[in-house]
Design a protein around this motif. Sequence first.
Motif, PDB file in Angstrom:
ATOM      1  N   ILE A  13      60.757 130.354  98.894  1.00  0.00           N
ATOM      2  CA  ILE A  13      61.413 130.123  97.606  1.00  0.00           C
ATOM      3  C   ILE A  13      61.140 131.307  96.670  1.00  0.00           C
ATOM      4  N   SER A  14      61.887 131.379  95.594  1.00  0.00           N
ATOM      5  CA  SER A  14      61.756 132.510  94.672  1.00  0.00           C
ATOM      6  C   SER A  14      60.459 132.431  93.863  1.00  0.00           C
ATOM      7  N   ARG A  15      60.070 133.563  93.304  1.00  0.00           N
ATOM      8  CA  ARG A  15      58.892 133.606  92.433  1.00  0.00           C
ATOM      9  C   ARG A  15      59.104 132.723  91.213  1.00  0.00           C
ATOM     10  N   GLN A  16      60.340 132.724  90.694  1.00  0.00           N
ATOM     11  CA  GLN A  16      60.647 131.880  89.540  1.00  0.00           C
ATOM     12  C   GLN A  16      60.442 130.410  89.864  1.00  0.00           C
ATOM     13  N   ARG A  17      60.882 130.002  91.058  1.00  0.00           N
ATOM     14  CA  ARG A  17      60.738 128.597  91.455  1.00  0.00           C
ATOM     15  C   ARG A  17      59.265 128.228  91.623  1.00  0.00           C
ATOM     16  N   VAL A  18      58.465 129.130  92.177  1.00  0.00           N
ATOM     17  CA  VAL A  18      57.027 128.869  92.287  1.00  0.00           C
ATOM     18  C   VAL A  18      56.437 128.682  90.895  1.00  0.00           C
ATOM     19  N   TYR A  19      56.814 129.532  89.955  1.00  0.00           N
ATOM     20  CA  TYR A  19      56.317 129.407  88.588  1.00  0.00           C
ATOM     21  C   TYR A  19      56.708 128.054  87.999  1.00  0.00           C
ATOM     22  N   GLN A  20      57.962 127.639  88.223  1.00  0.00           N
ATOM     23  CA  GLN A  20      58.413 126.344  87.722  1.00  0.00           C
ATOM     24  C   GLN A  20      57.571 125.211  88.306  1.00  0.00           C
ATOM     25  N   LEU A  21      57.353 125.256  89.606  1.00  0.00           N
ATOM     26  CA  LEU A  21      56.591 124.193  90.262  1.00  0.00           C
ATOM     27  C   LEU A  21      55.140 124.169  89.803  1.00  0.00           C
ATOM     28  N   THR A  22      54.513 125.341  89.742  1.00  0.00           N
ATOM     29  CA  THR A  22      53.099 125.381  89.385  1.00  0.00           C
ATOM     30  C   THR A  22      52.866 125.105  87.899  1.00  0.00           C
ATOM     31  N   SER A  23      53.922 125.133  87.104  1.00  0.00           N
ATOM     32  CA  SER A  23      53.814 124.818  85.682  1.00  0.00           C
ATOM     33  C   SER A  23      53.982 123.330  85.401  1.00  0.00           C
ATOM     34  N   ARG A  24      54.384 122.577  86.408  1.00  0.00           N
ATOM     35  CA  ARG A  24      54.584 121.140  86.231  1.00  0.00           C
ATOM     36  C   ARG A  24      53.251 120.453  85.948  1.00  0.00           C
ATOM     37  N   ALA A  25      53.306 119.401  85.150  1.00  0.00           N
ATOM     38  CA  ALA A  25      52.100 118.655  84.805  1.00  0.00           C
ATOM     39  C   ALA A  25      51.463 117.992  86.020  1.00  0.00           C
ATOM     40  N   ASP A  26      52.289 117.656  87.028  1.00  0.00           N
ATOM     41  CA  ASP A  26      51.749 116.967  88.206  1.00  0.00           C
ATOM     42  C   ASP A  26      51.292 117.927  89.313  1.00  0.00           C
ATOM     43  N   PHE A  27      51.452 119.228  89.103  1.00  0.00           N
ATOM     44  CA  PHE A  27      50.974 120.197  90.096  1.00  0.00           C
ATOM     45  C   PHE A  27      49.471 120.378  89.899  1.00  0.00           C
ATOM     46  N   PRO A  28      48.719 120.545  90.991  1.00  0.00           N
ATOM     47  CA  PRO A  28      47.266 120.712  90.859  1.00  0.00           C
ATOM     48  C   PRO A  28      46.904 121.893  89.946  1.00  0.00           C
ATOM     49  N   ALA A  29      45.822 121.733  89.244  1.00  0.00           N
ATOM     50  CA  ALA A  29      45.329 122.808  88.381  1.00  0.00           C
ATOM     51  C   ALA A  29      44.763 123.935  89.240  1.00  0.00           C
ATOM     52  N   PRO A  30      44.956 125.177  88.828  1.00  0.00           N
ATOM     53  CA  PRO A  30      44.361 126.284  89.585  1.00  0.00           C
ATOM     54  C   PRO A  30      42.838 126.235  89.492  1.00  0.00           C
ATOM     55  N   VAL A  31      42.189 126.719  90.539  1.00  0.00           N
ATOM     56  CA  VAL A  31      40.720 126.762  90.529  1.00  0.00           C
ATOM     57  C   VAL A  31      40.213 128.053  89.902  1.00  0.00           C
ATOM     58  N   ALA A  32      41.080 129.059  89.812  1.00  0.00           N
ATOM     59  CA  ALA A  32      40.704 130.324  89.183  1.00  0.00           C
ATOM     60  C   ALA A  32      41.958 131.041  88.702  1.00  0.00           C
ATOM     61  N   ASP A  33      41.789 131.851  87.668  1.00  0.00           N
ATOM     62  CA  ASP A  33      42.867 132.681  87.142  1.00  0.00           C
ATOM     63  C   ASP A  33      42.363 134.120  87.201  1.00  0.00           C
ATOM     64  N   LEU A  34      42.694 134.795  88.289  1.00  0.00           N
ATOM     65  CA  LEU A  34      42.216 136.140  88.552  1.00  0.00           C
ATOM     66  C   LEU A  34      43.181 137.177  87.993  1.00  0.00           C
TER      67      LEU A  34
END
Length: 55
Positions: A13-34
Amino acid sequence: MGAHEIRVRLGGISRQRVYQLTSRADFPAPVADLVQGKVWMTSDVEEWITAHRRA
């Protein structure tokens, strides 16, 4: 698992779609922001994919 791995896991899928999915409230929180970007626990992402995959 980074954004690129999520893209690959979801079939290229596109980078934009990944951003949309990972920004959803129900998507798991990241463990780190590198400097290279956010990372998530693979098991959390896999569980989310299983719960939200279309039949």
